[in-house]
Write an enzyme that holds these catalytic residues in place. Sequence first.
Site: not given
Length: 445
Positions: A172, A264
Site C-alpha cells: 500500500d 522505504y
Amino acid sequence: MRKNPVITIAGAGSLRIPALIGSLIYYKETLPVAKIILFDIDEERLQRVRAYIDLTLKEYYSEAEVLFTTKEEEAYGDTDYVLCNMRVGVDTMRSVDEKIPLKYGLVGQETCGPGGFSYGMRSIGAMIDMVNTVRTYSKDTWILNYTNPAAIVAVALDKVFPEDKRIMNICDQPYSMIKSFAKILGEDMYDLEPRYFGLNHFGWFTSLKNAKTGEELLPKLKDYLMGHEFKPFNAEQRDPSWLKTYKNVNKLMQFFPEYVPNTYLQYYFFAEEIVQDSDPSFTRVDEAKLGREKKVLDILKKAETQGNLTDIPLMQGEVFGNLMVEVVDSIHNDLNKVFVVIGRNGDLIPNLPEDAMVELASYLGKEGAKMIPYGEVKPFYKGLIEGQYAYEKLTVESYLEKDYTKALQALTLNRSIVDPVKAKLVLDDLMDHSADYWALEKKEL
Ligand code: G6P
Ligand code: MN
C-alpha cells in the site's frame, strides 16, 4: 466466480482489519459481497476485533453473511478472494526484528535490512502452506497477498508456484504516496496515473499524469518536494517516525532529483543516520502500540463493553483498507484500473533479471495484472536493484535450501548492512531468537 463474491480475510485479528471492514461497507454499492469470512489461527486475536466488526456489519451490511473462524477449511473451502495479511510471530517477533539489528549498529526495520530478512524467513513457509491449502479447494480463488515482507514473499511464491496466475502481491505504500501527491497537487487521486519501477519497498515514481487531461504532473511535484516538506496526506494522524520517513524523501531528492523515491529507500541510503536516531528500547512496534494501534483498540474495547455502536465511529481504511477493496473491485468487475503491483519481470524491464519480482504500474482486470512494460532503467537504478534483488533471491533460497552461506551472502549484499562481520553477528543473533520459526546450520568461521 460468483456475481457477489465471497471474501476471506486471512489474518483477520490484525488491528488493520476493522478499518478494512469500513472500506468494504463504503464500496458495497460497486462491490456487493455475499459473505465475509474472518479467519485467524489465533482465537484471541480474532476475539479482540470480533464485537466491533460484528456490530458494524449488522448495522451497515446486514445483507452480507458473516463468519468468524479459526478453521482453515471454513476459511478457504469455498471462497473467491483471499485477502492475506498474516503476521507470523505477531508483535513479539516484530520487536525482535527491529531491536536485534540495532545492537550491531544496523537498521532495525520490519521489512528492510536484517529485520526484513528475519520476518521473511518466518513468512515464506506460512505463505507457501497457505497457498497449498487454498489450492486443495480451488484453482480459481484469487490470493491477494499483503503479507510482509511482500518483496521476499513474492519471490518465494513465484519460485514455488510459477504457473499460478491467481496470486498477486501488493503493497500500500505507493498508493499512500499517490494519495499524498494528490493532496499536494490539488488533484483527485483517482484521476492520477503513475509510472513507477523497482522492487517492493525499493522503487521510484517516474511519471504522474492526470489521466483526464493528459497533463504530466511530475515536474510540478518535484519542484514542490525540492522546496517543501513532504507530508503524508493524513499527517495529523501519523506517528512521529512516519513523518520523519516522509521527510527523508526530500533529503534523498536533494542528492538524486531525477525521480520521486519510495519512502522505504531511506533505510538503504541513510542507514547510519537512522540507526543513530533509533532508540533500541522503543522501536516502531512500540510507537505503533501507543499510537496507531491504541486508537483502534480503544474503539474495539468500547464496542465490546457497550454491546452497541453508540458514539463509536465507523473506521475506514484510507490506505490499506481502501486499496484492498479497490483491487478486488478492479479484478472482479474487470475495471482495468491502474495500480502499482508486484509481478515477475520477464522483459518488462529488459535490462533487469527476468525472474525478478518487480513493482510496476499495472492494469488490474479479470485476467489479473497486466503490467505495463517499463523499458530499460539507467545504470544507477539498475545497480541498486540488482543488488537488492540478489539479496531477495538469496534469502528465499537460503530458506528453501536451508543454506546458511546464502543467508550470509544475502545479508552482506543488503545495502543497509554491507559488512560481512556484522552480517554474521546479526544473522546468528536473529536465528537464536527465531528457533520456533526457522533454523539454519550455523557455520563458525
Ligand atoms: C506501510 C507499508 C507496509 C507496512 C506498514 C507498516 O503501509 O507499505 O508494508 O506494513 O507501512 O506500518 P506501521 O504503522 O505498522 O509501522
Ligand atoms: Mn508495504
